[in-house]
Design a protein around this motif. Structure first.
Motif, short mmCIF file in Angstrom:
data_model
loop_
_atom_site.label_atom_id
_atom_site.label_comp_id
_atom_site.label_asym_id
_atom_site.label_seq_id
_atom_site.Cartn_x
_atom_site.Cartn_y
_atom_site.Cartn_z
N PRO A 1 0.87 3.45 6.47
CA PRO A 1 1.21 3.48 5.04
C PRO A 1 1.11 4.86 4.39
CG PRO A 1 -0.77 2.16 5.42
CD PRO A 1 -0.21 2.50 6.75
N HIS A 2 0.17 5.70 4.83
CA HIS A 2 0.06 7.03 4.24
C HIS A 2 1.25 7.90 4.62
CE1 HIS A 2 -4.11 5.60 3.95
NE2 HIS A 2 -4.11 6.31 2.83
N GLN A 3 1.64 7.84 5.89
CA GLN A 3 2.82 8.59 6.32
C GLN A 3 4.07 8.04 5.64
OE1 GLN A 3 3.10 9.82 10.58
NE2 GLN A 3 1.28 8.50 10.75
N TRP A 4 4.16 6.73 5.56
CA TRP A 4 5.32 6.10 4.94
C TRP A 4 5.46 6.56 3.49
CZ3 TRP A 4 6.04 0.04 4.91
CH2 TRP A 4 7.38 -0.29 4.67
N ALA A 5 4.36 6.59 2.79
CA ALA A 5 4.38 7.05 1.38
C ALA A 5 4.78 8.52 1.29
CB ALA A 5 3.02 6.83 0.74
N ALA A 6 4.23 9.36 2.15
CA ALA A 6 4.56 10.78 2.12
C ALA A 6 6.03 11.02 2.47
CB ALA A 6 3.65 11.55 3.07
N ALA B 1 0.83 -1.20 0.00
CA ALA B 1 0.00 0.00 0.00
C ALA B 1 0.87 1.25 0.00
CB ALA B 1 -0.93 0.00 1.21
N ALA B 2 1.89 1.27 0.85
CA ALA B 2 2.77 2.44 0.93
C ALA B 2 3.52 2.64 -0.39
CB ALA B 2 3.76 2.28 2.08
N LEU B 3 3.98 1.56 -1.00
CA LEU B 3 4.71 1.69 -2.27
C LEU B 3 3.79 2.23 -3.37
CD1 LEU B 3 7.28 1.40 -3.91
CD2 LEU B 3 6.67 -1.00 -4.32
N ALA B 4 2.58 1.70 -3.46
CA ALA B 4 1.64 2.18 -4.47
C ALA B 4 1.31 3.66 -4.24
CB ALA B 4 0.35 1.35 -4.45
N LEU B 5 1.10 4.05 -2.99
CA LEU B 5 0.82 5.46 -2.68
C LEU B 5 2.03 6.33 -2.99
CD1 LEU B 5 -1.03 5.02 0.75
CD2 LEU B 5 -2.00 6.04 -1.32
N ALA B 6 3.22 5.85 -2.66
CA ALA B 6 4.44 6.64 -2.91
C ALA B 6 4.64 6.87 -4.40
CB ALA B 6 5.65 5.95 -2.30
N VAL B 7 4.52 5.82 -5.20
CA VAL B 7 4.68 5.95 -6.64
C VAL B 7 3.64 6.90 -7.22
CG1 VAL B 7 4.51 4.69 -8.84
CG2 VAL B 7 5.89 3.76 -6.97
N ALA B 8 2.39 6.75 -6.76
CA ALA B 8 1.32 7.62 -7.25
C ALA B 8 1.52 9.06 -6.82
CB ALA B 8 -0.03 7.10 -6.75
N THR B 9 2.19 9.29 -5.72
CA THR B 9 2.48 10.64 -5.25
C THR B 9 3.67 11.23 -5.98
OG1 THR B 9 1.57 10.12 -3.07
CG2 THR B 9 3.03 12.04 -3.21
N ILE B 10 4.71 10.46 -6.15
CA ILE B 10 5.95 10.95 -6.77
C ILE B 10 5.76 11.26 -8.25
CG2 ILE B 10 8.30 10.30 -7.42
CD1 ILE B 10 8.30 8.59 -4.77
N ALA B 11 5.14 10.35 -8.97
CA ALA B 11 5.08 10.45 -10.44
C ALA B 11 4.56 11.79 -10.97
CB ALA B 11 4.28 9.29 -11.02
N PRO B 12 3.40 12.26 -10.53
CA PRO B 12 2.91 13.51 -11.12
C PRO B 12 3.75 14.73 -10.74
CG PRO B 12 1.41 12.75 -9.40
CD PRO B 12 2.43 11.68 -9.61
N TRP B 13 4.37 14.70 -9.56
CA TRP B 13 5.17 15.87 -9.15
C TRP B 13 6.52 15.90 -9.83
CZ3 TRP B 13 2.41 19.56 -7.60
CH2 TRP B 13 1.26 19.32 -6.87
N GLU B 14 7.08 14.75 -10.06
CA GLU B 14 8.37 14.71 -10.77
C GLU B 14 8.16 14.90 -12.26
OE1 GLU B 14 11.38 14.71 -9.61
OE2 GLU B 14 11.01 14.25 -7.50
N CYS C 1 0.05 12.46 4.27
CA CYS C 1 0.67 12.09 5.55
C CYS C 1 -0.33 12.16 6.70
CB CYS C 1 1.85 13.04 5.79
SG CYS C 1 2.94 12.57 7.15
N LEU C 2 -1.15 13.18 6.72
CA LEU C 2 -2.08 13.37 7.84
C LEU C 2 -3.22 12.35 7.87
CD1 LEU C 2 -2.26 17.27 7.89
CD2 LEU C 2 -1.22 15.78 9.62
N LYS C 3 -3.39 11.58 6.78
CA LYS C 3 -4.50 10.62 6.72
C LYS C 3 -4.42 9.56 7.81
CE LYS C 3 -5.93 11.28 2.04
NZ LYS C 3 -6.32 10.70 0.78
N ASP C 4 -3.21 9.19 8.22
CA ASP C 4 -3.13 8.20 9.31
C ASP C 4 -2.19 8.66 10.43
OD1 ASP C 4 -0.66 7.70 8.09
OD2 ASP C 4 -1.19 5.70 7.40
N ALA C 5 -1.98 9.97 10.53
CA ALA C 5 -1.15 10.51 11.61
C ALA C 5 -1.95 10.61 12.90
CB ALA C 5 -0.61 11.87 11.21
#
Length: 159
Positions: free
Chosen positions: A90-95, A18-31, A154-158
């Motif tokens: 997982p949300h924090q981990w991805a962020a 879950a964290a990897l999928a979220l991280a990739v989905a977060t990184i891709a559009p910004w990069e 990040c705040l989703k599961d903080a």
């Protein structure tokens, strides 16, 4: 007992995926993705999804995607090494992974974001990401928007 261990292991695998999928989905559009090498806003030679650690040549879409997934997994592991407890979030981990991918592992390891998380101050750690909006001494609007998205994730599961 083995049912408990395997259930816990399955939960960890689910968290990692879950964290990897979220991280990739977060990184891709910004990069963004460029198959040909280019200079980023501060002049660093870059290719694909912000990659700087590979030979600068033309890459296929599939190569860029594989590079992003591999790079994100590597930074995710670095974030976990710095803060082992992050695997429960997982949300924090991805962020945190997205931040580390952007600023570099050693900068992340020394950051107040990593320190605050380690101290159990998760909400503060998430919000502190907003301070990483400078590149080459200049405040960049793109980094402000990226950090806002990372903080929201990040705040989703903080706690």
């Amino acid at each position: 007992m083995s049912g408990v261990v395997s259930g816990r292991a399955a939960g960890l695998v689910g968290s990692v995926l879950a964290a990897l999928a979220l991280a990739v989905a977060t990184i891709a559009p910004w990069e963004g993705k460029r198959n040909e090498p280019y200079r980023d806003p501060i002049g660093i030679l870059t290719v694909c999804y912000g990659e700087t650690r590979v030979p600068m040549r033309r890459y296929t879409d599939a190569e860029c995607t594989a590079m992003l997934e591999s790079g994100a997994a590597g930074f995710m592991e670095g974030v976990r090494r710095r803060n082992p407890g992050i695997v429960e979030y997982p949300h924090q981990w991805a962020a945190h992974t997205s931040l580390a991918y952007n600023i570099g592992q050693s900068a992340y390891d020394r950051s107040s974001v990593a320190r605050l998380f380690a101290e159990g101050r998760q909400v503060e750690a998430c919000r502190f990401m907003n301070r990483f909006v400078y590149a080459g001494g200049k405040k960049l609007r793109g980094l402000e928007r990226r950090r806002a998205a990372e903080v929201e994730l990040c705040l989703k599961d903080a706690r």
